[in-house]
Design an enzyme around this catalytic site. Structure first.
Site, PDB file in Angstrom:
ATOM      1  N   CYS A   1      -1.117   5.751   3.586  1.00 19.33           N
ATOM      2  CA  CYS A   1      -1.512   7.161   3.508  1.00 19.33           C
ATOM      3  C   CYS A   1      -2.484   7.497   4.621  1.00 19.33           C
ATOM      4  O   CYS A   1      -2.599   8.640   5.031  1.00 19.33           O
ATOM      5  CB  CYS A   1      -2.210   7.443   2.177  1.00 19.33           C
ATOM      6  SG  CYS A   1      -1.400   6.731   0.769  1.00 19.33           S
TER       7      CYS A   1
ATOM      8  N   GLU B   1      -1.746  12.705  -4.486  1.00 20.66           N
ATOM      9  CA  GLU B   1      -2.181  12.319  -3.142  1.00 20.66           C
ATOM     10  C   GLU B   1      -0.907  12.272  -2.330  1.00 20.66           C
ATOM     11  O   GLU B   1      -0.011  11.497  -2.618  1.00 20.66           O
ATOM     12  CB  GLU B   1      -2.895  10.971  -3.228  1.00 20.66           C
ATOM     13  CG  GLU B   1      -3.702  10.629  -2.027  1.00 20.66           C
ATOM     14  CD  GLU B   1      -2.983   9.631  -1.174  1.00 20.66           C
ATOM     15  OE1 GLU B   1      -2.222  10.081  -0.282  1.00 20.66           O
ATOM     16  OE2 GLU B   1      -3.142   8.430  -1.409  1.00 20.66           O
TER      17      GLU B   1
END
Lengths: 534, 534
Positions: free
Chosen positions: B295, B257
């Site tokens: 994120c 990720e």
């Protein structure tokens, strides 16, 4: 291409009858890079319209493809016999499998569980902060490139399992036809294109391309509009596609089904009485079926060096000696079999046990049986290389005068040394406690190594069902999380999307409060069956 | 390591307090290649014992980890505050999230649907040939390497989502601790190791390694015993791991990720009345939360160049000017933010709109707001690069005097130009038909580009539920078919195995006829709820 016939610009291709070596018309034009791009652009342009079909519409589309293939049955069989050398009955059966596969995916699409709808309702009173409404469904990845396989001109090619599962997921498909059966591919491609048109879908949902050499494959795998690749074929071909797909600016998944020797372990208890002879007959039948050209061909059989095992060995030797070669799919495949068998037979500690007779024509190679010992096999990885064709390696293991535990350890060590496999098969005596000890030791090893474990029988029949796995750890496939046969195959081409606090009017039907598609949906982690299914 | 403390041999590591730049003891020894191999060997050796746990045993194990982490709560928070500069309340919340996540996976394991048991019963009378009994269940991939993330020292690190989901799947885990919070990692690692021991599991089920540089990561990803890699971090780091894993003799999946700018589109109808000011306040709150180190930080906001949009713009400008920087996680992360923001601000057509105040200490950089126009943004990919930290880019789009359809096309073109993202957010006026036209045009684009679509709100809250997707197309992640948050995450670490004609006594419990684990199982394609669930 995208529903329209297109003239190739870079030469043309004629099929070859492998039974005679004669060329078979008509010529198929080969595409250039611009034509490849036109096909993937059309697929991309068709994606949103295609993926927004309802389950009923997508199911009807898949059934239409199946109906169209059934309609051209006789012509298709005749052409495929000519191009592949496979017998008529086999190709009739393969057509049944192909249309059955399409209809199974229609069932799966209509049933709707593959969308995996999940709903976590809002918790407005949760402390310290409210929980928003969250919903999730699977969406298709995007355009998929499928490479037709040589050994299943129907079931693993133009409208085979990869194409059917990608279309079921809602992905437009660009098929690169296998050059060994262009006329077969063209007939099936037209059947698919007619179904696309009759379903009111944009032509870009499906294209079939003919191309020369390996370059077209690399170009397709590198195309930025392509979001996944499905391939059945050689290890070298699969590895090349994996490298290309991984090196793209946007890497994409490759589902390559490549290489497997499909070990079979015959335990001492399975060989008592008449069983040795019966098993040998079944083994040689599986080994030589379709000239041995199955991904699941039993290339390796571990058999005890006991009197019972010797009877199996002698029977297999006799049966292979008596067997006659069948025409292989292409000249190059036959050449590769010759080279692979020669190389294996030339290894130290490998004996050539039996060689059958060659069949008529240039490519009907004689079946072969080789043998080695367990220790050589365990320590020499070269002995487990797949030889595509009717070439079997018997591995004799010492079994007399040692405990079941010691035997289990020795066999486990041999299986641990194996690469990933599509299948492994155990033959154990039904009442044998010793065999059971070995089985319990081997099962966990096999679970880590293979996609399908069989008890008894032979691996060459691959049922198209919901529980089938035709996959396995590398190098059997490039991704052990998938299968290329069975309904689970559709999941390779799907990915999850979550919708947070999206108003009902904007949600996809799969997630709308009224559940218009009548799906089973997972609510707060538990599946709530649809109250009112259509 | 594997339940035993091990002394590192290749130097040692001290944490740094990012608020002061001071070093914080004790020193943590760094492992060498032999120690890495010992950890992965222990993981491999523990695999069969670990994966054979019952759902109840595995669930109890995960709950034990959660309990052990709760027990050390105060000490853990104090240490994490020291090492990360994050506020105490945030870390308390993150611990709650971490143990909640472990308990959610315990629920998932105990409920058992993740095993996806499938049974196609034998059809002995089928023609032309009988169908064998076929059963399928998911099995774990094998040892998994997890890389701790800098920005969630608890929830995405040692016992965070990747570790919890891999353990839930039955995969032993080797964690490479993030060097920014070694003491936090060590405390959590001991809590996990105690749970391993108290559950009677082999120590190899879990190891925590400290290592210098990037080399240890590459060594771990290349280790032949490792069957999957999970990573949360930079794009460069993720890409390096992807390359290494793809180049192995046996390639393995990497779930990285990496990078996301999380576009937010504010449509004209969402800005009427007081909404402009309220939205700007919420935006700047989300942008500066945790020093912007999420994120899902909203790095991009598309806002109309209308009077309402100008009010939003002015409010955001004022609020960012008034904002004070918070301490970032590490010096290098702060330096990267400075470089990234400078580079973005130096682009043609990018204006620096507002700069807040730096906070105390060396790493509390001032929040920044930049702006550009839609045309520049659409045509210049460099403007969508993620800057990790509290740096926002406003993209003003023309909206007055054009039809909803024309606006929809212009925004769709801009979003089509985006790389894959974790999230995208739409703000639309509840009653606005014009906004609805735009939304309908943008939703299919976003479904292809992102893992989670939000309506209203801001993307920085990521609920740990069953419907969450924290994933998305490359480069948001390396594999859009996964999620690293929510219960679906467990499926990354599972693969299917089929059992053909395997006697009941040898079948795994999930597939035995008596259904001893009380699973919902799919029989002939339809889920049959367990009749008698424990």
């Amino acid at each position: 291409m995208a529903g329209e016939p297109v003239e190739g610009t870079t030469g043309s291709l004629l099929a070859t009858d492998p039974a005679t070596g004669e060329e078979v018309g008509p010529a198929f034009g080969l595409v250039d890079a611009a034509q490849i791009e036109a096909a993937t652009r059309a697929a991309e342009a068709a994606f949103d319209a295609f993926r927004s079909q309802s389950p009923a519409e997508r199911g009807a589309f898949l059934r239409r493809i199946a109906d169209n293939i059934d309609e051209i049955g006789a012509e298709l069989t005749a052409r495929a016999v000519r191009e592949t050398g496979l017998p008529e009955a086999r190709l009739e059966g393969e057509r049944g499998r192909t249309v059955g596969q399409l209809r199974m995916f229609a069932d799966v699409v209509e049933q709707g569980d593959a969308l995996q709808a999940r709903i976590d309702p809002a918790l407005p009173d949760r402390l310290p902060a409210p929980r928003p409404d969250l919903r999730q469904a699977q969406v298709p990845l995007g355009p998929v490139v499928v490479f037709g396989a040589s050994n299943f001109p129907l079931a693993f090619s133009t409208a085979g399992g990869d194409t059917a599962s990608a279309l079921a997921a809602g992905c437009p498909v660009v098929v690169k036809a296998h050059n060994a059966h262009p006329g077969t591919a063209e007939l099936v491609g037209q059947a698919v294109a007619r179904a696309v048109a009759d379903s009111g879908l944009p032509g870009g949902v499906f294209s079939l391309l003919f191309g020369g050499g390996n370059e077209i494959g690399q170009t397709l795998a590198a195309d930025p509009r392509v979001k996944a690749v499905a391939f059945t074929g050689s290890r070298a071909g699969g590895l090349a596609l994996m490298r290309t797909a991984a090196a793209r600016p946007e890497p994409v998944p490759v589902f390559a089904e490549m290489s497997s020797s499909n070990p079979v372990v015959i335990l001492p208890g399975a060989l008592t009485g008449d069983a040795a002879e019966d098993l040998a007959r079944a083994y040689v039948g599986s080994l030589t079926l379709g000239a041995g050209q199955f991904c699941t061909n039993p290339g390796l059989v571990l058999v005890p060096a006991t009197p019972d095992g010797d009877r199996f060995f002698a029977a297999a030797e006799r049966l292979v000696s008596e067997a006659t070669g069948q025409t292989m799919l292409t000249g190059p495949i036959a050449s590769a079999r010759t080279a692979g068998a020669d190389s294996l037979a030339a290894e130290p500690d490998v004996d050539t046990v039996a060689t059958g007779s060659a069949g008529p024509g240039p490519n009907a190679l004689a079946p072969m049986l080789l043998a080695t010992g367990l220790k050589s096999f365990t320590t020499r990885p070269r002995l487990q290389q797949e030889v595509f064709g009717a070439v079997g390696l018997l591995v004799r293991y010492p079994a007399d005068g040692q405990s079941a535990e010691a035997l289990a350890d020795a066999l486990a060590e041999a299986l641990e040394a194996l690469e990933g496999q599509l299948t492994a098969t155990l033959h154990a005596g039904p009442g044998s406690e010793d065999d059971a000890v070995v089985v319990r030791r081997l099962l966990p090893v096999l679970e880590r190594k293979v996609g399908r474990i069989l008890f008894g029988g032979w691996p060459t029949g691959v049922e198209v069902t919901h529980a089938m796995v035709h996959g396995g750890p590398f190098p059997a496939t490039s991704d052990p999380r998938g299968t290329s046969v069975g309904s689970l195959a559709v999941h390779r081409f799907l990915r999850p999307v979550a919708y947070q606090s999206v108003p009902d009017a904007f949600l996809p039907p799969a997630l709308q409060e009224a559940n218009p598609w009548g799906l089973n949906r997972r609510v707060d982690g538990t599946v709530a069956p649809a109250e009112d299914r259509a």
